[in-house]
Design an enzyme around this catalytic site. Structure first.
Site, PDB file in Angstrom:
ATOM      1  N   GLU A   1      -2.007   2.339   2.752  1.00 45.15           N
ATOM      2  CA  GLU A   1      -2.359   0.905   2.992  1.00 45.15           C
ATOM      3  C   GLU A   1      -1.663   0.302   4.065  1.00 45.15           C
ATOM      4  O   GLU A   1      -1.246   0.711   4.595  1.00 45.15           O
ATOM      5  CB  GLU A   1      -1.667  -0.051   1.662  1.00 45.15           C
TER       6      GLU A   1
ATOM      7  N   GLU B   1      -0.135   5.643  -9.455  1.00 46.38           N
ATOM      8  CA  GLU B   1      -1.227   5.405  -8.516  1.00 46.38           C
ATOM      9  C   GLU B   1      -0.253   6.027  -7.227  1.00 46.38           C
ATOM     10  O   GLU B   1       0.614   5.887  -6.799  1.00 46.38           O
ATOM     11  CB  GLU B   1      -1.181   3.873  -8.649  1.00 46.38           C
TER      12      GLU B   1
END
Length: 190
Positions: free
Chosen positions: A83, A78
């Site tokens: 974020e 990932e």
């Protein structure tokens, strides 16, 4: 699978999280992904975005290995290009998850972007067999050394979403009504 939370308007994509009861959940949002539509190995991804506010919001611009359905997570790898947590405004996370380094033990760094929720910024990753560099506005803040033993040497697909709450997002403000992540563009260079 409804268009209420993802709308293209005035040239931008707006992903909106809302406090509303729907299918047994207290919130709705959208997750757009290119899985089974577009994937690629190595290159540069740039996304121009303005991030939402609201305690409990967890917007992300990220990528997963296309083999997730066969090997699972974190074996697929990932790459979190961006974020952001609504409880910690303007702190941008760039993170890589892979076997032995996932969840709270992932590899990454953070950078403060004082206008992340009020202005558009360019969130990017430059990804090769040798390294993965995550940047904001062309300034790298995390560089990771890639090698053939890692899952970052295969096709990945792109995901844009706003999650609500969760282990990383934290509790949602009871007064939360709605919040929007606005995307001006997504560009992939190879």
């Amino acid at each position: 699978n409804r268009a209420d939370n993802a709308v293209v308007s005035n040239g931008t994509l707006r992903i909106t999280a809302k406090a509303e009861t729907y299918n047994g959940s207290a919130y709705t949002s959208a997750r757009l992904l290119s899985k089974d539509k577009f994937s690629f190995k190595y290159g540069k991804v740039e996304v121009s975005a303005k991030l939402p506010t609201g305690v409990g919001t967890w917007p992300a611009i990220w990528m997963l290995g296309s083999n997730i359905t066969t090997v699972g997570w974190p074996a697929c790898g990932e790459i979190d290009i961006m974020e952001h947590l609504g409880r910690d405004l303007n702190k941008i996370y760039g993170t890589l998850h892979h076997p032995g380094h996932s969840g709270g033990n992932a590899d990454g760094a953070t950078v403060m972007v004082p206008t992340a929720t009020t202005e558009f910024h360019k969130y990017a990753v430059e990804w090769s067999a040798a390294s993965i560099k995550i940047s904001v506005d062309d300034v790298p803040f995390y560089t990771f050394t890639n090698n053939p033993g890692l899952p970052f040497n295969q096709n990945f697909f792109i995901i844009l979403n706003i999650a609500m709450g969760g282990g990383f997002g934290g509790p949602v403000d009871p007064a939360f009504v709605s919040a929007t992540m606005e995307i001006d563009y997504v560009r992939v260079y190879q």
